[in-house]
Write an enzyme that holds these catalytic residues in place. Structure first.
Site, short mmCIF file in Angstrom:
data_model
loop_
_atom_site.label_atom_id
_atom_site.label_comp_id
_atom_site.label_asym_id
_atom_site.label_seq_id
_atom_site.Cartn_x
_atom_site.Cartn_y
_atom_site.Cartn_z
N ASP A 1 -0.42 2.66 -5.19
CA ASP A 1 -0.67 1.27 -5.48
C ASP A 1 -2.00 0.84 -6.29
OD1 ASP A 1 -2.02 1.85 -2.88
OD2 ASP A 1 -2.47 -0.40 -3.07
N ASN B 1 -6.70 7.13 3.86
CA ASN B 1 -8.24 7.44 3.61
C ASN B 1 -8.28 9.01 3.56
OD1 ASN B 1 -8.60 4.86 3.52
ND2 ASN B 1 -9.66 4.74 5.17
N HIS C 1 0.72 -1.21 -0.07
CA HIS C 1 0.00 -0.10 -0.15
C HIS C 1 0.73 1.46 -0.08
CE1 HIS C 1 -4.16 1.17 0.06
NE2 HIS C 1 -4.30 1.38 1.05
N ASN D 1 -9.06 4.18 -1.89
CA ASN D 1 -9.46 4.95 -0.75
C ASN D 1 -8.66 6.39 -0.70
OD1 ASN D 1 -11.62 3.68 0.11
ND2 ASN D 1 -10.37 2.69 1.58
#
Length: 190
Positions: A91, A66, A19, A112
């Site tokens: 990613d 987020n 991530h 997100n």
């Protein structure tokens, strides 16, 4: 001026995870551009550089994925940078490990961090460099997969992808997004 933001999560527990591909690319780019000092600014670690006659602000948002858009909105407002001069590296689980894809605009595609940026900027018209981390194996939780680390041959593929993505960013600045997109996206299909 361009804002180049790599998406990831702050903290040692997230270092080198799938991530955090955006952070990894920013690190490779910063090394190439010889960025040696980072400031905490705009809810991010920020480094400045020049390349191809352009001022660059490299960002690693420290808001967690987020809320990445808060950092980009702050920097874009402060420097009066429009979305077409913002480049975001993230990613992508829909691309095979090590693959790259460049887009001039688009949707969040379920990511997100991109969702937060689109929401905060009020636009999806920013350049994206997406780094493939592969899809989660059967039986894996998505969060566990993207917060995991590639190993062995997969780690080597990812390292090469980070270097290739940094080169793609420099190519966008030198040759423009269309030429770079044609070159990178065509290569990735072959």
């Amino acid at each position: 001026m361009y804002i180049i933001a790599g998406l990831g999560n702050p903290g040692r527990e997230y270092e080198k995870t799938r991530h955090n591909a955006g952070f990894e690319v920013i690190d490779r780019l910063a090394a190439k551009l010889e960025v040696s000092s980072w400031e905490k600014k705009h809810k991010a670690l920020a480094g400045k550089a020049m390349y191809a006659g352009e001022k660059l602000l490299l960002l690693k948002p420290q808001t967690y994925m987020n809320l990445s858009g808060e950092s980009l909105l702050s920097a874009a407002a402060f420097y009066r940078v429009t979305p077409d001069h913002i480049l975001v590296i993230s990613d992508d689980i829909d691309l095979a490990e090590g693959r790259l894809r460049i887009r001039k605009s688009g949707s969040a595609g379920g990511h997100n961090g991109l969702k937060s940026i689109i929401s905060n900027l009020g636009s999806g018209d920013f350049i994206r460099v997406r780094v493939g981390v592969g899809s989660k194996p059967a039986g894996f939780d998505l969060a566990d997969y993207v917060l995991g680390r590639a190993k062995g041959e997969d780690a080597e593929k990812m390292e090469q992808a980070y270097r290739d993505a940094a080169e793609a960013v420099l190519s966008i600045l030198e040759e423009g997004v269309d030429r770079t997109m044609n070159k990178v996206n065509r290569k990735e299909q072959g």
